[in-house]
Enzyme design. Sequence first.
Site, mmCIF file in Angstrom:
data_model
loop_
_atom_site.group_PDB
_atom_site.id
_atom_site.type_symbol
_atom_site.label_atom_id
_atom_site.label_comp_id
_atom_site.label_asym_id
_atom_site.label_seq_id
_atom_site.Cartn_x
_atom_site.Cartn_y
_atom_site.Cartn_z
ATOM 1 N N GLU A 148 3.568 18.748 13.229
ATOM 2 C CA GLU A 148 4.141 18.317 14.518
ATOM 3 C C GLU A 148 5.648 18.585 14.577
ATOM 4 O OE1 GLU A 148 3.709 16.470 12.004
ATOM 5 O OE2 GLU A 148 5.043 14.731 11.975
ATOM 6 N N CYS A 174 1.193 13.274 6.376
ATOM 7 C CA CYS A 174 2.153 12.608 5.487
ATOM 8 C C CYS A 174 1.697 11.174 5.188
ATOM 9 C CB CYS A 174 3.552 12.676 6.097
ATOM 10 S SG CYS A 174 4.855 12.337 4.897
ATOM 11 N N HIS A 204 4.317 18.531 7.782
ATOM 12 C CA HIS A 204 4.375 18.011 9.149
ATOM 13 C C HIS A 204 4.204 19.114 10.193
ATOM 14 C CE1 HIS A 204 5.789 13.837 8.431
ATOM 15 N NE2 HIS A 204 6.301 14.353 7.325
#
Lengths: 242, 81
Positions: A205, A86, A203
């Site tokens: 994560e 990002c 994302h």
Amino acid sequence: MKFGVVVFPGSNCDHDAFYVIDRVMRQPVEWVWHETDQLKGFDAIILPGGFSYGDYLRTGAIARFSPVMKAVRAFAEGGGLVLGICNGFQILCESGLLPGALMRNRGLKFVCRHVYLRTENNALPFTQRLSAGQVLKIPIAHMEGNYYASADTLDELESQGRVVFRYSTPEGAIDEAANPNGAARNIAGICNRAGNVMGMMPHPERASESLLGSADGRGIFESMVKALVSAPSSRLAETVHD
Amino acid sequence: MRARVIVSLKRTVLDPQGKAIHHAIASLGFKTVVGVRQDKVFEIDLNGVQDAGAARSEIERIAREVLTNPVIEEFSFEILE
């Protein structure tokens, strides 16, 4: 093996990235402050999402001039793995470590939802645990994710296999309806020529445990761990310096 | 000395903000407006610069290296006083 998660003023996905490496991957990980100017001993660096320096001027534009980014450039040139997520992707583009730029979303709105990504290159240190064409469900959360590059650059990226992920339908079809932000050719993630620097808007994560709605992002971190088990990049970097 | 730098998206790059502003203007009934582009303006104060030529080269470097992303933007500038 040691991961580093860079912390800029305004980073806000740094803890998520740290958590995944520490608690999900169970690998050593340390914080890297933005004023640090060397990355000795690290094998992989994550530039996390957020709003570094308030996104002033342009997203990632001020972060590019921070001391740590000089070190990240040297680290990448030495073969170290660098993953920008990002805002981290935006910083890599501003720094010139990846080509192109991330512009304001076509719809002018901040978009925060799960999207589907088709894996276009599964031969990278970041994707080797994924299968060719595998569709991943991973969230995006951004205002500037509209990938732009000249037609020549886009052609070059495609012909060199450097488009890593594209926004797709759940079935893996690439069409305009599956494109959440207007990104050129549905591009969600790209890598550099050497394949050791990757940037992506989604994302992973935030999608590394099924409790969070999807564990599809985990394959990216597992790929990095696998790559580092076979060839820790700090050793590669030392070889280069010798 | 003071300089004004204008940073614009390249003409070949779509400006979604300009487009949205254009729509708003059109919805108010301004039928003569056929296009809007949104730029950024920077006013920069300089001190201790010898002459306008030195100021120009300094401002040009700042605009090129910091204020503009050459992938998507271009700039123009003027020395004001």
